[in-house]
Scaffold this motif. Structure first.
Motif, PDB file in Angstrom:
ATOM      1  N   GLY A  62      12.654 -11.984  -5.119  1.00  0.00           N
ATOM      2  CA  GLY A  62      12.389 -12.445  -6.474  1.00  0.00           C
ATOM      3  C   GLY A  62      11.199 -11.836  -7.179  1.00  0.00           C
ATOM      4  O   GLY A  62      10.911 -12.204  -8.325  1.00  0.00           O
ATOM      5  N   ALA A  63      10.477 -10.891  -6.544  1.00  0.00           N
ATOM      6  CA  ALA A  63       9.380 -10.226  -7.243  1.00  0.00           C
ATOM      7  C   ALA A  63       9.919  -9.519  -8.482  1.00  0.00           C
ATOM      8  O   ALA A  63      10.949  -8.846  -8.422  1.00  0.00           O
ATOM      9  N   GLN A  64       9.216  -9.671  -9.614  1.00  0.00           N
ATOM     10  CA  GLN A  64       9.723  -9.147 -10.895  1.00  0.00           C
ATOM     11  C   GLN A  64       9.117  -7.807 -11.280  1.00  0.00           C
ATOM     12  O   GLN A  64       9.530  -7.196 -12.263  1.00  0.00           O
ATOM     13  N   ALA A  65       8.131  -7.368 -10.540  1.00  0.00           N
ATOM     14  CA  ALA A  65       7.560  -6.026 -10.671  1.00  0.00           C
ATOM     15  C   ALA A  65       6.948  -5.700  -9.320  1.00  0.00           C
ATOM     16  O   ALA A  65       6.656  -6.599  -8.515  1.00  0.00           O
ATOM     17  N   LEU A  66       6.746  -4.414  -9.049  1.00  0.00           N
ATOM     18  CA  LEU A  66       6.194  -3.980  -7.775  1.00  0.00           C
ATOM     19  C   LEU A  66       5.104  -2.952  -8.015  1.00  0.00           C
ATOM     20  O   LEU A  66       5.294  -2.018  -8.801  1.00  0.00           O
ATOM     21  N   GLN A  67       3.972  -3.138  -7.339  1.00  0.00           N
ATOM     22  CA  GLN A  67       2.886  -2.169  -7.485  1.00  0.00           C
ATOM     23  C   GLN A  67       2.602  -1.507  -6.148  1.00  0.00           C
ATOM     24  O   GLN A  67       2.476  -2.171  -5.119  1.00  0.00           O
ATOM     25  N   LEU A  68       2.466  -0.186  -6.187  1.00  0.00           N
ATOM     26  CA  LEU A  68       2.028   0.604  -5.039  1.00  0.00           C
ATOM     27  C   LEU A  68       0.552   0.922  -5.210  1.00  0.00           C
ATOM     28  O   LEU A  68       0.161   1.594  -6.179  1.00  0.00           O
ATOM     29  N   PHE A  69      -0.264   0.437  -4.279  1.00  0.00           N
ATOM     30  CA  PHE A  69      -1.707   0.687  -4.302  1.00  0.00           C
ATOM     31  C   PHE A  69      -2.022   1.923  -3.477  1.00  0.00           C
ATOM     32  O   PHE A  69      -1.847   1.922  -2.262  1.00  0.00           O
ATOM     33  N   ASP A  70      -2.502   2.979  -4.125  1.00  0.00           N
ATOM     34  CA  ASP A  70      -2.976   4.159  -3.395  1.00  0.00           C
ATOM     35  C   ASP A  70      -4.497   4.198  -3.512  1.00  0.00           C
ATOM     36  O   ASP A  70      -5.090   5.029  -4.211  1.00  0.00           O
ATOM     37  N   GLY A 124       0.842  -1.188   0.000  1.00  0.00           N
ATOM     38  CA  GLY A 124       0.000   0.000   0.000  1.00  0.00           C
ATOM     39  C   GLY A 124       0.876   1.236   0.000  1.00  0.00           C
ATOM     40  O   GLY A 124       1.983   1.239   0.547  1.00  0.00           O
ATOM     41  N   ALA A 125       0.399   2.297  -0.645  1.00  0.00           N
ATOM     42  CA  ALA A 125       1.115   3.566  -0.596  1.00  0.00           C
ATOM     43  C   ALA A 125       0.897   4.217   0.776  1.00  0.00           C
ATOM     44  O   ALA A 125      -0.120   3.960   1.442  1.00  0.00           O
ATOM     45  N   PRO A 126       1.828   5.044   1.220  1.00  0.00           N
ATOM     46  CA  PRO A 126       1.776   5.554   2.596  1.00  0.00           C
ATOM     47  C   PRO A 126       0.471   6.249   2.984  1.00  0.00           C
ATOM     48  O   PRO A 126      -0.045   6.015   4.087  1.00  0.00           O
ATOM     49  N   PHE A 127      -0.066   7.107   2.118  1.00  0.00           N
ATOM     50  CA  PHE A 127      -1.307   7.785   2.513  1.00  0.00           C
ATOM     51  C   PHE A 127      -2.421   6.778   2.746  1.00  0.00           C
ATOM     52  O   PHE A 127      -3.152   6.852   3.750  1.00  0.00           O
ATOM     53  N   THR A 128      -2.586   5.837   1.831  1.00  0.00           N
ATOM     54  CA  THR A 128      -3.651   4.843   1.968  1.00  0.00           C
ATOM     55  C   THR A 128      -3.476   4.033   3.246  1.00  0.00           C
ATOM     56  O   THR A 128      -4.437   3.788   3.984  1.00  0.00           O
ATOM     57  N   PHE A 134      -0.652   2.917  -8.731  1.00  0.00           N
ATOM     58  CA  PHE A 134      -2.094   2.949  -8.994  1.00  0.00           C
ATOM     59  C   PHE A 134      -2.761   3.902  -8.015  1.00  0.00           C
ATOM     60  O   PHE A 134      -2.831   3.636  -6.814  1.00  0.00           O
ATOM     61  N   ALA A 135      -3.219   5.039  -8.541  1.00  0.00           N
ATOM     62  CA  ALA A 135      -3.923   6.031  -7.729  1.00  0.00           C
ATOM     63  C   ALA A 135      -5.413   5.914  -8.035  1.00  0.00           C
ATOM     64  O   ALA A 135      -5.899   6.462  -9.029  1.00  0.00           O
ATOM     65  N   VAL A 187       5.008   2.538 -14.753  1.00  0.00           N
ATOM     66  CA  VAL A 187       3.642   2.280 -15.218  1.00  0.00           C
ATOM     67  C   VAL A 187       2.676   3.032 -14.318  1.00  0.00           C
ATOM     68  O   VAL A 187       2.829   3.025 -13.084  1.00  0.00           O
ATOM     69  N   LEU A 188       1.675   3.664 -14.916  1.00  0.00           N
ATOM     70  CA  LEU A 188       0.612   4.301 -14.152  1.00  0.00           C
ATOM     71  C   LEU A 188      -0.676   3.508 -14.347  1.00  0.00           C
ATOM     72  O   LEU A 188      -1.087   3.250 -15.483  1.00  0.00           O
ATOM     73  N   GLY A 189      -1.297   3.105 -13.234  1.00  0.00           N
ATOM     74  CA  GLY A 189      -2.577   2.418 -13.290  1.00  0.00           C
ATOM     75  C   GLY A 189      -3.715   3.417 -13.172  1.00  0.00           C
ATOM     76  O   GLY A 189      -3.621   4.395 -12.411  1.00  0.00           O
ATOM     77  N   PHE A 190      -4.785   3.173 -13.919  1.00  0.00           N
ATOM     78  CA  PHE A 190      -5.929   4.089 -13.931  1.00  0.00           C
ATOM     79  C   PHE A 190      -7.216   3.323 -13.640  1.00  0.00           C
ATOM     80  O   PHE A 190      -7.375   2.174 -14.043  1.00  0.00           O
ATOM     81  N   ASP A 191      -8.139   4.003 -12.938  1.00  0.00           N
ATOM     82  CA  ASP A 191      -9.456   3.422 -12.724  1.00  0.00           C
ATOM     83  C   ASP A 191     -10.354   3.763 -13.898  1.00  0.00           C
ATOM     84  O   ASP A 191      -9.966   4.512 -14.807  1.00  0.00           O
TER      85      ASP A 191
END
Length: 341
Positions: A193-201, A139-143, A238-239, A256-260
């Motif tokens: 070994g994670a090959q990508a990392l996602q921050l969920f905001d 999770g991203a810090p604010f979330t 991902f915001a 990469v930017l994730g969009f809703d």
């Protein structure tokens, strides 16, 4: 190995559009329920063999192009010396919300290898068996802060915003500790070994752009900067509900930017600039009749054609009520319309 997902993250040409879904391992799958009915959610997260099993389930069933580690964004928060519980129908609960200087002082910044070894072991188990890339996440810090301050989920985030506006020093001290914890946690996932990392905001969309710039953005940038110093794995940010924030989210440093789904994918591509784009089918669009669902997916693939790299995903997590057959239709449509033989 099918590495189209990683290629898309890097902005490279791909033979077909890669697809994965947020929360693709979970309650909508009977196979997951069979495992989950024998164990609590937290126990499942902390049992590497079972967490790896449910991570693999949707890959085996639907043929997604990437797997995402089965865990929860609040696992490292529990390791900060907090009591975390999950209640059916209520979600996560922190019995003692963090709302004072004393409470912040009592938080520890844990060493991931000591505090969450089960997460790292799950990653290692998955890497030994998967033929597609594995995504780690946090999770991203604010979330994360909203859960600690509110004591759980919230609709208006009263206590969070009161702290931001009335006790900014307290708020920033809390965010600094959460950021240090999250940075170390993601670095450990990369080492495992994670090959990508996602921050969920997930909750950052409640902020006005000026407040995002002051109270959330610096902490995301700090984590990504730390990661850049030690690893070259792609980073996704991902915001959720963040259409008003894109002028700022393009500056966090992610690949990469994730969009809703609230922003048309073509507009998201235009705003993303030199970033790859991930998203953004409305999770409830999976309830459309087959022909309409396929038509919407085909349209999204067309509208995203100018992206530096494109990863098909939902605009948020898949809902528990979703029929698995609809997921199969969606994944097959993405592959068929984007050229996978």
């Amino acid at each position: 190995m099918n590495d189209t997902f990683l290629q898309a993250c890097r902005g490279e040409r791909t033979a077909h559009t890669p697809v994965w879904f947020m929360r693709q391992a979970g309650r909508y799958l009977p196979q997951y329920q069979k495992v989950r009915n024998k164990i609590s959610f937290l126990e499942l997260c902390k049992t590497p063999e079972l967490a790896a099993e449910v991570t693999r389930q949707p890959i085996d069933i639907f043929g997604f192009d990437a797997a995402i580690l089965f865990s929860d964004i609040l696992i490292p928060m529990e390791a900060m010396n907090l009591d975390l519980d999950f209640h059916e129908g209520k979600g996560p609960i922190f019995a003692h919300p963090v709302r004072s200087h004393k409470a912040v002082d009592e938080l520890v910044v844990p060493v991931p290898e000591e505090s969450v070894p089960f997460v790292l072991e799950t990653i290692r188990l998955l890497r030994s068996t998967l033929q597609i890339p594995l995504i780690g996440f946090a999770g991203a810090p604010f979330t994360l802060a909203t859960y600690l301050i509110e004591g759980g989920s919230s609709k208006v985030f009263l206590h969070t915003k009161k702290m931001m506006f009335q006790e900014p020093k307290l708020y920033h001290n809390l965010l600094a500790k959460i950021t240090a914890c999250t940075s170390a946690y993601l670095q450990a996932q990369a080492r495992a070994g994670a090959q990508a990392l996602q921050l969920f905001d997930s909750w950052v969309g409640i902020l006005a752009p000026c407040d995002y710039e002051e109270f959330a953005l610096p902490y995301v940038r700090s984590i990504i900067s730390d990661l850049r110093a030690v690893t070259d794995v792609p980073i996704i940010y991902f915001a959720n509900n963040g259409a008003t924030l894109t002028r700022l989210t393009t500056t966090v440093g992610a690949d990469v930017l994730g969009f809703d789904w609230r922003l048309p994918i073509g507009d998201a591509v235009a705003r993303a600039g030199n970033h790859a784009v991930q998203g953004n089918l409305d999770p409830l669009a999976l309830f459309l009749p087959k022909e309409k669902l396929e038509a919407r997916i085909k349209s999204m693939l067309t509208d995203s054609r100018d992206a530096r790299g494109y990863i098909f995903n939902l605009g948020h997590g898949i809902l528990p009520e979703t029929p698995p057959d609809q997921v199969k239709i969606a994944v097959e449509a993405v592959h068929r319309f984007s050229g996978k033989s």
